[in-house]
Design a protein around this motif. Structure first.
Motif, PDB file in Angstrom:
ATOM      1  N   SER A  15      31.685 -25.659 -91.060  1.00 37.99           N
ATOM      2  CA  SER A  15      30.205 -26.891 -90.797  1.00 37.99           C
ATOM      3  C   SER A  15      31.028 -27.921 -90.037  1.00 37.99           C
ATOM      4  O   SER A  15      31.906 -28.232 -89.235  1.00 37.99           O
ATOM      5  CB  SER A  15      31.159 -27.952 -92.186  1.00 37.99           C
ATOM      6  OG  SER A  15      30.446 -28.715 -92.743  1.00 37.99           O
ATOM      7  N   ILE A  16      30.119 -28.760 -89.710  1.00 39.22           N
ATOM      8  CA  ILE A  16      29.620 -29.400 -88.226  1.00 39.22           C
ATOM      9  C   ILE A  16      31.321 -30.667 -89.025  1.00 39.22           C
ATOM     10  O   ILE A  16      31.156 -31.381 -87.869  1.00 39.22           O
ATOM     11  CB  ILE A  16      28.473 -30.088 -87.770  1.00 39.22           C
ATOM     12  CG1 ILE A  16      28.745 -30.487 -86.724  1.00 39.22           C
ATOM     13  CG2 ILE A  16      27.555 -30.889 -89.366  1.00 39.22           C
ATOM     14  CD1 ILE A  16      27.038 -30.796 -85.704  1.00 39.22           C
ATOM     15  N   ASP A  17      31.290 -31.241 -90.646  1.00 44.62           N
ATOM     16  CA  ASP A  17      31.889 -32.237 -90.568  1.00 44.62           C
ATOM     17  C   ASP A  17      33.949 -31.543 -90.182  1.00 44.62           C
ATOM     18  O   ASP A  17      34.671 -32.487 -90.730  1.00 44.62           O
ATOM     19  CB  ASP A  17      31.764 -31.616 -92.638  1.00 44.62           C
ATOM     20  CG  ASP A  17      30.322 -32.435 -92.124  1.00 44.62           C
ATOM     21  OD1 ASP A  17      30.079 -33.683 -92.068  1.00 44.62           O
ATOM     22  OD2 ASP A  17      29.550 -32.521 -93.888  1.00 44.62           O
ATOM     23  N   ARG A  18      33.623 -30.427 -90.155  1.00 43.71           N
ATOM     24  CA  ARG A  18      34.885 -30.285 -89.529  1.00 43.71           C
ATOM     25  C   ARG A  18      35.655 -30.115 -88.445  1.00 43.71           C
ATOM     26  O   ARG A  18      34.480 -30.271 -87.995  1.00 43.71           O
ATOM     27  CB  ARG A  18      35.625 -28.602 -90.251  1.00 43.71           C
ATOM     28  CG  ARG A  18      35.474 -28.310 -91.435  1.00 43.71           C
ATOM     29  CD  ARG A  18      36.165 -26.165 -91.750  1.00 43.71           C
ATOM     30  NE  ARG A  18      36.920 -26.049 -90.879  1.00 43.71           N
ATOM     31  CZ  ARG A  18      36.832 -24.739 -90.381  1.00 43.71           C
ATOM     32  NH1 ARG A  18      35.856 -24.195 -91.229  1.00 43.71           N
ATOM     33  NH2 ARG A  18      37.474 -24.334 -89.453  1.00 43.71           N
ATOM     34  N   ASN A  20      37.127 -32.750 -85.044  1.00 46.11           N
ATOM     35  CA  ASN A  20      37.320 -33.615 -84.226  1.00 46.11           C
ATOM     36  C   ASN A  20      36.498 -33.997 -83.432  1.00 46.11           C
ATOM     37  O   ASN A  20      36.908 -33.455 -82.454  1.00 46.11           O
ATOM     38  CB  ASN A  20      39.019 -34.209 -83.922  1.00 46.11           C
ATOM     39  CG  ASN A  20      39.286 -35.454 -83.886  1.00 46.11           C
ATOM     40  OD1 ASN A  20      38.437 -36.334 -83.827  1.00 46.11           O
ATOM     41  ND2 ASN A  20      40.607 -35.485 -83.483  1.00 46.11           N
ATOM     42  N   TRP A  21      35.436 -34.416 -84.000  1.00 51.45           N
ATOM     43  CA  TRP A  21      34.419 -34.848 -83.018  1.00 51.45           C
ATOM     44  C   TRP A  21      35.070 -35.508 -82.695  1.00 51.45           C
ATOM     45  O   TRP A  21      33.715 -35.942 -81.289  1.00 51.45           O
ATOM     46  CB  TRP A  21      33.554 -34.743 -83.718  1.00 51.45           C
ATOM     47  CG  TRP A  21      32.897 -33.502 -84.433  1.00 51.45           C
ATOM     48  CD1 TRP A  21      32.365 -32.679 -85.409  1.00 51.45           C
ATOM     49  CD2 TRP A  21      32.249 -32.362 -83.740  1.00 51.45           C
ATOM     50  NE1 TRP A  21      32.003 -32.171 -85.306  1.00 51.45           N
ATOM     51  CE2 TRP A  21      31.814 -31.271 -84.702  1.00 51.45           C
ATOM     52  CE3 TRP A  21      32.002 -32.749 -82.308  1.00 51.45           C
ATOM     53  CZ2 TRP A  21      31.132 -30.030 -84.408  1.00 51.45           C
ATOM     54  CZ3 TRP A  21      31.473 -30.792 -81.593  1.00 51.45           C
ATOM     55  CH2 TRP A  21      31.203 -29.998 -82.862  1.00 51.45           C
ATOM     56  N   LYS A  93      26.957 -28.165 -82.827  1.00 49.05           N
ATOM     57  CA  LYS A  93      25.277 -29.231 -82.149  1.00 49.05           C
ATOM     58  C   LYS A  93      24.675 -28.414 -81.286  1.00 49.05           C
ATOM     59  O   LYS A  93      24.073 -28.838 -81.480  1.00 49.05           O
ATOM     60  CB  LYS A  93      26.351 -30.258 -81.490  1.00 49.05           C
ATOM     61  CG  LYS A  93      27.527 -31.220 -82.606  1.00 49.05           C
ATOM     62  CD  LYS A  93      27.120 -32.407 -81.408  1.00 49.05           C
ATOM     63  CE  LYS A  93      28.225 -33.390 -82.171  1.00 49.05           C
ATOM     64  NZ  LYS A  93      28.434 -34.856 -81.665  1.00 49.05           N
TER      65      LYS A  93
END
Length: 270
Positions: A15-18, A20-21, A93
């Protein structure tokens, strides 16, 4: 239906929520570039001043760039390297849907972008890949060359791994994503530094050894991690040995002074 299940098993993009972006302690740039078919890819470029090498890193099947902060920092510090990490199509992304042809094309696009940005030739990059990323990296190096190909916990062919894990299924006959790295690495004659753990149950070490043996390079080393499994972090000692390997004189004369397949053991990291 079969192709959908295959894609879900091979490309379990997190998931893109995982991850540290929004990390602030790593000095990096968000970059975008285009791959085949007009697919727009995303990556992080982390340069250093006066680098000793420039590294393209291709990650494993269940990672994206936001999981790689420590990997980038370790490569920078250990090798004094400028580093690009990027996401294949369908990961993080980046746009698109992952396939073997698409991911290889993405790796080649990343290589070209990084070479132009760093002001070097594509074949002057150090190409590093972990697990699935090792197969992508092998394809890149086989097609365009590399200053060195560095492989971590990768496989001979994806069909070998699938047949090992699902021996009751006709995977060799039906799989579309095959990643035949044995065939590809036979076209690569540059330096190879390969690592694998002895307790890897996802990709047994015998597959890594087959891949290593298939490479015709006269300048290659196999680094064994005693007790290492597939999902362990890369041990610090590996980076020290890699730095030594990259620093060696890469002339034909020096090739003849190297043991073509030494085993460099490290303490167990299991």
């Amino acid at each position: 239906m079969i192709s959908y299940v295959e894609r879900m098993l091979i490309y379990p993009a997190p998931s893109i929520d995982r991850g540290n972006w929004k990390t602030k302690w790593l000095d990096k740039e968000d970059v975008h570039f285009e791959s085949s078919g007009g697919v727009r890819l995303h990556g992080w470029y982390a340069p250093v001043e006066n680098p000793d090498c420039v590294v393209l890193y291709s990650h494993g099947q269940s990672e994206h760039v936001a999981n790689l902060i420590n990997v980038v920092a370790r490569l920078q510090e250990s090798l004094n390297a400028s580093v690009l990490v990027y996401d294949y199509r369908g990961y993080g992304k980046s746009q698109g849907v992952p396939t073997e042809a698409g991911c290889v094309a993405d790796g080649l696009a990343a290589q070209q972008w990084l070479a132009e940005r760093a002001g070097v030739l594509p074949e002057e990059l150090v190409i590093v890949g972990r697990s699935l990323g090792g197969a992508v990296s092998t394809a890149i190096a086989a097609e365009r060359g590399a200053r060195a190909l560095v492989l971590e916990n990768t496989f001979s062919r994806l069909t070998d791994v699938a047949a090992y894990r699902y021996p009751w299924l006709p995977v060799r006959q039906v799989m579309r994503n095959r990643y035949d790295s044995v065939e590809r690495i036979s076209q690569y004659t540059g330096p190879l530094f390969q690592m694998h753990g002895t307790r890897d149950r996802v990709v047994p070490a015998k597959f890594a050894r087959e891949l290593f043996s298939a490479c015709p390079s006269a300048h290659k080393r196999f680094y064994t991690v005693r007790g290492g499994n597939h999902f362990d972090s890369t041990p610090p000692a590996f980076y020290a040995k890699l730095r030594e390997f990259l620093a060696q004189d890469e002339t034909p004369t020096s090739y003849g002074l190297l043991d073509p397949a030494p085993t460099l053991a490290t303490p167990s990291v299991a």
